[in-house]
Design an enzyme around this catalytic site. Structure first.
Site, PDB file in Angstrom:
ATOM      1  CD  GLU A 163      36.524  23.863  19.085  1.00 16.49           C
ATOM      2  OE1 GLU A 163      36.966  22.875  19.685  1.00 16.49           O
ATOM      3  OE2 GLU A 163      35.325  23.994  18.733  1.00 16.49           O
TER       4      GLU A 163
ATOM      5  CG  ASP B  49      31.294  25.636  35.489  1.00 18.67           C
ATOM      6  OD1 ASP B  49      30.623  25.510  34.447  1.00 18.67           O
ATOM      7  OD2 ASP B  49      30.974  26.451  36.401  1.00 18.67           O
TER       8      ASP B  49
ATOM      9  CG  ASP C 153      26.183  26.523  38.100  1.00 14.55           C
ATOM     10  OD1 ASP C 153      25.990  26.307  36.894  1.00 14.55           O
ATOM     11  OD2 ASP C 153      25.464  27.284  38.800  1.00 14.55           O
TER      12      ASP C 153
END
Lengths: 507, 421
Positions: B44, B109, B111
């Site tokens: 996807e 991730d 951040d």
């Protein structure tokens, strides 16, 4: 497992063949049994294992698991029921075979609902944990290998290289003595519960797990596999249940009560109606105490309550005439018309005494039946207070019964752990001022009998003595909902064909 | 560098997707050698188009299909999701419940916003060279653990384009990991716990796990430069009060307050704190004597903070490498692990700068060529090489080389076992 005719019976295994089929005193039950077995043995094995698992549950809440007392009591239970437990004993073939087959039979009975599955898995895990704990250390490796678990113990040199790291990571290690410990190297993903909390040393994708922690991993593996297997079995169950001869046994096994059923009328007529109020506070279990109270207050009980309480009263010795009088008196106080009672309710009372219709003499409900079936709804007072009452309400109820705060909190803890019958035992102990109730509670009438025994100093109301747990009831004419009597009409020497049962256990 | 104007994105993206996006390498990555049938086809992608139009369940047949669609739709943002049981763009035709996410890389991730409570230079989406060291330390600590503790071989670190970094772990076995194991890995890598209402976020037990010990060693290399000089965390009372909030209420607290006044720099104050913290307070039984307090402070100020939600879900969508950041214009480029200390997020090319570079080259070369179309084709496959994007694509190619080598090794092993010749 096959149920075949006499002609096709497999020969008995001898000597080494027997040893080879069950190399260890414990197993993960990965392969379903594939031998022939008679229906009676099928039933007996199932009941024996059920007794064992119930003992496991009881011991597990009465004693701290893993302590010497717990271990010795559990070992005694296992030995009594002739199941396997210890590796070094001679000719363990029969106990191990019994262990193997009975486990798979119970899977059929206990796969049917979430509650049953959870109970079954919990007890089987505790049993496995015990057996593993008494396995000699040098036998562990071969057991793991035979069970297809890829856990290998590392060599001394490998251990020495990583000694500091392993000691720094594993909190289960007592002191800095690593030489005495076995350490296993397993893929990190198999040690999820250990590595996620940084409780094990990881290196290059492997977890270096000391023996103590391996047990937790093995048990988790076992739980996962068994859980999956039960789900699979549940899907195949309709086909098994379509067999008429197994169906009654399996249907009743999980609800089965395997003790005395208190339908014997030996004590009939020993209780007078005016004793009931005082008996309800002194000798009734909480479920019946609350039903009696509700009946007195509301002058009425709904059907579920009438069944549960009515049959209990029969079990403690009320005759049909007394029962009719008892209920009628109370219902009339509730402004019921006597004629309406005669027309509507007395028939049902007579019916439950086996005097109407198909004349089944219904037996008083066991604890299991009360706990597992027909939960009460708004306006009902039946059920098991430990199971069906909201904990806050239960607490208040216990307070009103003058149970000490310490006792109440113990009871609530047991309820939280879903040990409802043990909670009731605790209630017994608190209300009768004894340290150990001395029995394993399975039936409200048993509670009553034991209570009377304590209060009357050993003199029983009933004529007969408290029976040991036997699977076969004495009466043959009466049909009861007991598991074994469902087969009583069968010729016990009959063996029947049932092919490919092992398919139901595997994918 | 050419300044970036978000208004120019449609035009810039058109050029980027036509001439600069490294399709061949990108496809080489996600196809994973074509070993598993339909692996690429069941992947996807999601696109964010102009005006914030977001479309999910995009999937493509092959590299050229991917190219054509991207050029047609001109996405502002591209996310990569999971490999599903069926082609995502046909998921509506699949029986209910049968369309399942099956595999995906393990992703992280990190951040900078999650460090706002411990950085003094910037906050929110801003970053600067002073606080970027937090990312450097994070990469070193997490990468070491993924490689040495978990044995993961194929780790791609990518600059997110604004304020953080992503990691894609692409080993074959890792792509198959369950959600539970992914969560477990994040838990293993987590030390800083608690939100705004929690002052002290790191608590070490007496037993220090090798992972923690090794992470502290890494932080030690950067602590002086980053925390004591760059962030100057003990600069004045306002800043050192925050540190003292992490020191338990003991005589040490007051002792530090007093002595900090006497010192003149964060460096000196830190030295003093270390000494004080390692002395055993004789009247307090529960306090651990030793470097634990010092370590806990260092970890709270420097240890990586991961978002578990990004990593645990197999179907989670994450920004694709070589995607453009719509606000900064910066390309999400791979980070060279060999040169992680030198990585400068402000030197990362923006889409406007590389388009500009391309234009400049193109113009000069077209002057030499007669046929524009011909030169178009000749240049398409090597255009990025002439821009500042080149070195980053090289890092990506090295990563792909390693994947290939591993794959060949696995195939050889398997064929050896089967005795294929």
């Amino acid at each position: 497992m096959e149920f075949s005719g006499v002609k096709r019976r497999k020969p008995w295994l001898i000597g080494d063949q027997r040893k080879a089929s069950y190399p260890h005193s414990l197993q993960f039950y990965l392969q379903p049994p594939s031998e022939n077995i008679s229906l009676i043995e099928f039933e007996n094995l199932a009941i024996d294992r059920l007794k064992l698992l119930k003992s496991v549950e009881n011991l597990g809440v009465s004693y701290v698991k893993g302590t010497e007392l717990y271990q010795s009591k559990l070992e005694a239970e296992i030995r009594k029921l002739k199941f396997s437990y210890r590796e070094s004993l001679e000719d363990e073939y029969e106990p191990r075979r019994k262990d193997h087959i009975s486990h798979f039979i119970l899977r059929l009975a206990y796969c049917q609902s979430e509650d049953l599955r959870r109970w079954f898995i919990q007890q089987e895990m505790d049993l496995l944990r015990f057996r593993f704990s008494i396995l000699p250390k040098d036998k562990i490796q071969s057991f793991l290998q035979d069970s297809h678990l890829h856990f290998e113990a590392i060599s001394e040199e490998e251990k020495n290289l990583r000694e500091q790291e392993i000691i720094a990571s594993s909190t289960s290690l007592g002191g800095p003595k690593l030489e005495l410990e076995y350490v296993y190297k397993i893929p990190f993903a198999d040690a999820l519960d250990l590595f996620r909390g940084r409780k094990v040393y990881l290196e290059n994708g492997f977890a270096y797990v000391p023996l103590k922690d391996i047990v937790a991993i093995i048990l988790n593996e076992f739980r996962a596999k068994l859980s999956k297997a039960l789900a699979l079995t549940a899907r195949s169950l309709p086909a098994v249940q379509s067999d008429e001869r197994l169906q009654p046994l399996l249907n009743h096994l999980s609800h089965s009560y395997i003790g005395q059923d208190y339908s014997i009328q030996g004590n009939a007529g020993k209780i007078s109606l005016d004793q009931i109020d005082s008996l309800s506070t002194k000798s009734f279990p909480p479920c019946m105490r609350q039903l009696h109270k509700a009946l007195r207050e509301n002058h009425h009980l709904r059907h579920g309550g009438r069944m549960q309480y009515g049959l209990f009263l029969k079990g403690i010795g009320l005759t049909l005439e007394q029962a009719l009088q008892f209920w009628k008196q109370e219902f009339i106080k509730g402004k019921m018309d006597p004629d309406k009672f005669d027309k509507g309710y007395s028939y049902n009372i007579r019916h439950s005494f086996g005097k109407e219709g198909k004349r089944t003499d219904y037996t008083p409900f066991s604890c299991l039946k009360i706990i597992l079936t027909n939960p009460p709804s708004q306006g009902d007072y039946h059920g098991c207070p430990f199971r069906h009452s909201d904990p806050e309400l239960l607490k208040q109820k216990l307070q009103s019964y003058k149970i000490t705060p310490g006792g109440i909190s113990q009871i609530l803890d047991l309820v939280k752990g879903t040990h409802y019958q043990v909670a009731c035992q605790k209630y017994f102990e608190m209300t009768h001022n004894v340290d150990d109730c001395g029995f394993s509670l399975n039936h409200p009438n048993q509670f009553f009998v034991e209570s009377q025994r304590v209060l009357n100093g050993g003199k029983d109301i009933k004529k007969e003595s408290i029976p040991p747990e036997t699977p076969q009831p004495k009466q043959s004419a009466q049909k009861t909902k007991n598991a074994s009597s469902a087969l009583a009409s069968l010729n016990s020497s009959l063996e029947m064909d049932m092919e490919g049962l092992e398919d139901y256990f595997s994918e | 560098m050419e300044p970036f104007d978000p208004a120019e994105l449609p035009e810039l993206l058109k050029l980027y997707y036509r001439r600069l996006f490294p399709y061949a390498q990108y496809y080489r990555w996600l196809n994973y050698g074509g070993v598993v049938k339909n692996y690429f086809q069941h992947r996807e992608f999601s696109f964010t188009l102009k005006d914030d139009i977001y479309i999910r369940y995009q999937s493509f047949n092959n590299q050229s299909d991917l190219e054509k669609e991207m050029q047609k739709m001109n996405p502002y943002k591209i996310d990569i999701g999971a490999v599903y049981s069926h082609r995502p763009n046909q998921h509506n035709t699949v029986k209910l419940g049968a369309f399942q996410a099956q595999e995906k890389e393990l992703v992280f991730d990190i951040d900078m916003t999650d460090y706002d409570d411990v950085r003094r230079c910037c906050s929110s989406a801003d970053i600067c060279s002073k606080c970027w060291t937090l990312m450097t330390m994070a990469i070193r600590i997490i990468d070491r653990a993924l490689k040495e503790d978990f044995g993961f071989k194929h780790r791609l670190w990518v600059y997110s384009g604004r304020r953080g970094v992503h990691c894609w772990v692409c080993d074959e076995s890792v792509r198959k990991l369950s959600s539970a194991v992914r969560s477990g890995i994040v838990e293993y890598l987590s030390l800083v716990k608690g939100g705004q209402d929690v002052k002290k976020k790191v608590h070490l037990s007496e037993n220090v796990h090798p992972f923690v010990r090794k992470s502290i060693s890494i932080i030690k290399k950067y602590f002086e430069g980053y925390a004591l000089v760059g962030q100057d965390i003990l600069e004045n009372k306002e800043s050192w009060d925050k540190i003292l909030a992490l020191v338990p209420e003991t005589p040490m607290h007051n002792d530090l307050q007093q002595n900090f006044q006497k010192h003149h720099s964060s460096l000196q104050r830190w030295e003093y704190l270390k000494k004080a913290a390692s002395q055993c307070p004789s009247n307090i039984k529960n306090e651990k004597c030793g470097p634990w307090l010092e370590w806990e402070i260092m970890l709270q100020y420097c240890f990586p903070r991961l978002d578990i939600n990004v990593s645990k879900g197999i179907n989670h969508l994450l920004k694709s490498p070589f995607s453009v950041h719509p606000k900064t214009g910066r390309i999400s480029v791979p980070i060279d692990l060999q040169k992680v200390d030198q990585f400068d997020p402000f030197a990362v090319p923006t889409i406007s700068s590389i388009c500009h570079e391309l234009d400049a080259i193109f113009t000069s070369e077209v002057e030499k060529e007669e046929n524009q179309a011909e030169s178009d084709i000749k240049h398409r496959t090597r255009d990025y090489k002439k821009t500042s994007l080149a070195p980053y694509v090289k890092v990506f190619e090295q990563f792909l080389e390693n994947l290939d080598k591993s794959r060949k090794g696995e195939l050889l092993k398997k064929s050896d076992l089967q005795k294929d010749f």
